[in-house]
Design an enzyme around this catalytic site. Structure first.
Site, PDB file in Angstrom:
ATOM      1  N   LYS A  50      28.650   0.976  54.101  1.00  0.00           N
ATOM      2  CA  LYS A  50      27.286   0.843  53.139  1.00  0.00           C
ATOM      3  C   LYS A  50      27.240  -0.166  52.511  1.00  0.00           C
ATOM      4  O   LYS A  50      27.950  -1.104  52.368  1.00  0.00           O
ATOM      5  CB  LYS A  50      27.654   2.166  52.039  1.00  0.00           C
ATOM      6  CG  LYS A  50      28.422   3.233  52.404  1.00  0.00           C
ATOM      7  CD  LYS A  50      29.191   3.659  50.975  1.00  0.00           C
ATOM      8  CE  LYS A  50      30.563   4.561  51.671  1.00  0.00           C
ATOM      9  NZ  LYS A  50      31.546   4.910  50.533  1.00  0.00           N
TER      10      LYS A  50
ATOM     11  N   HIS B 171      38.022   7.978  39.052  1.00  0.00           N
ATOM     12  CA  HIS B 171      38.913   7.032  39.867  1.00  0.00           C
ATOM     13  C   HIS B 171      39.983   6.704  38.744  1.00  0.00           C
ATOM     14  O   HIS B 171      41.168   6.779  39.204  1.00  0.00           O
ATOM     15  CB  HIS B 171      38.157   5.945  40.069  1.00  0.00           C
ATOM     16  CG  HIS B 171      37.251   5.936  41.426  1.00  0.00           C
ATOM     17  ND1 HIS B 171      36.054   5.522  41.393  1.00  0.00           N
ATOM     18  CD2 HIS B 171      37.353   6.619  42.621  1.00  0.00           C
ATOM     19  CE1 HIS B 171      35.375   5.585  42.359  1.00  0.00           C
ATOM     20  NE2 HIS B 171      36.119   6.253  43.151  1.00  0.00           N
TER      21      HIS B 171
HETATM   22  P1  ADP Z   1      35.492   5.905  49.723  1.00  0.00           P
HETATM   23  O1  ADP Z   1      34.221   5.239  50.015  1.00  0.00           O
HETATM   24  O2  ADP Z   1      36.641   5.676  50.501  1.00  0.00           O
HETATM   25  O3  ADP Z   1      35.402   7.553  49.423  1.00  0.00           O
HETATM   26  P2  ADP Z   1      35.457   6.026  46.823  1.00  0.00           P
HETATM   27  O4  ADP Z   1      35.908   4.712  45.939  1.00  0.00           O
HETATM   28  O5  ADP Z   1      34.266   6.549  46.705  1.00  0.00           O
HETATM   29  O6  ADP Z   1      36.144   5.508  48.184  1.00  0.00           O
HETATM   30  O7  ADP Z   1      36.971   6.986  46.540  1.00  0.00           O
HETATM   31  C1  ADP Z   1      38.477   6.713  46.633  1.00  0.00           C
HETATM   32  C2  ADP Z   1      39.123   7.734  46.309  1.00  0.00           C
HETATM   33  O8  ADP Z   1      39.038   8.364  45.173  1.00  0.00           O
HETATM   34  C3  ADP Z   1      38.952   8.899  47.592  1.00  0.00           C
HETATM   35  O9  ADP Z   1      40.116   9.545  47.732  1.00  0.00           O
HETATM   36  C4  ADP Z   1      37.961   9.914  46.639  1.00  0.00           C
HETATM   37  O10 ADP Z   1      38.112  11.021  47.205  1.00  0.00           O
HETATM   38  C5  ADP Z   1      38.623   9.613  45.326  1.00  0.00           C
HETATM   39  N1  ADP Z   1      37.893   9.948  44.310  1.00  0.00           N
HETATM   40  C6  ADP Z   1      36.397   9.698  44.115  1.00  0.00           C
HETATM   41  N2  ADP Z   1      35.775  10.076  42.984  1.00  0.00           N
HETATM   42  C7  ADP Z   1      36.605  11.112  42.202  1.00  0.00           C
HETATM   43  C8  ADP Z   1      36.988  11.916  41.240  1.00  0.00           C
HETATM   44  N3  ADP Z   1      35.725  12.197  40.404  1.00  0.00           N
HETATM   45  N4  ADP Z   1      37.726  12.447  41.090  1.00  0.00           N
HETATM   46  C9  ADP Z   1      39.216  12.330  41.888  1.00  0.00           C
HETATM   47  N5  ADP Z   1      38.835  11.741  42.905  1.00  0.00           N
HETATM   48  C10 ADP Z   1      37.851  10.982  43.159  1.00  0.00           C
END
Ligand code: ADP
Length: 161
Positions: free
Chosen positions: A41, A17
């Site tokens: 969740k 992130h």
């Molecule tokens: P959500 O629950 O909406 O998927 P997340 O917090 O898991 O939210 O992810 C937010 C965004 O960050 C999403 O677009 C996800 O694809 C992206 N993301 C999550 N982990 C990574 C990573 N390791 N590298 C790049 N993008 C990521």
């Protein structure tokens, strides 16, 4: 002025992130990281805790702001006076859902575009879910999380038993 919203659960914020936030901050005039409140969740961290964690790890970026939201993403984007949604793509498995969301949001708000950033290869396998699983088994978190966030996850995981 191009203002982007980067929405997500961030439970907890990972190095993946942080990579997306840093790269977006270089491309856009302003970035609002939107922390989703009504996630289906059950989160490990409260929305307030997730906002504080994101503030900590982005304090060096002047054009990044952290806010929480619930309801429709497009309404939040409008309330931020933003015109771009940023999402990260890790693998083909992210793509189908992300494409559907982007089309849906575009129908609801044609003035907003979704921009996808491909993950930094070093973090392509990192997810908040995997991090929480490792923490529950007392594994080492430093490869996936900022050191301060790793400490907070360890503590929370321990207190949950
Ligand atoms: P959500 O629950 O909406 O998927 P997340 O917090 O898991 O939210 O992810 C937010 C965004 O960050 C999403 O677009 C996800 O694809 C992206 N993301 C999550 N982990 C990574 C990573 N390791 N590298 C790049 N993008 C990521």
């Amino acid at each position: 002025m191009t203002v982007a919203v980067y929405p997500g659960s961030f439970d907890p914020v990972t190095l993946g992130h942080m990579d997306i936030i840093g790269r977006t901050a270089r491309m856009m005039d302003r970035v609002v990281v939107g922390v989703l409140q009504n996630s289906s969740k059950t989160p490990l961290f409260s929305v307030g805790e997730r906002v504080e964690m994101l503030k900590k790890v982005t304090s060096h970026l002047d054009n990044v702001e952290i806010r929480s939201f619930d309801g429709l993403l497009v309404d939040f984007v409008h309330s931020c006076h933003a015109n771009v949604i940023v999402r990260g793509l890790r693998a083909i498995t992210d793509f189908e859902y992300e494409l559907q969301m982007a089309h849906t949001n575009r129908v609801m708000a044609p003035d907003i575009d979704t921009v996808f950033l491909t993950t930094n290869l070093n973090y392509s396998y990192v997810s908040s879910t995997i991090v929480k699983e490792i923490a529950s088994y007392n594994g080492n978190l430093e490869a996936f999380l900022h050191p301060e966030i790793a400490g907070m996850v360890r503590e929370k995981s321990r207190s949950r038993g």
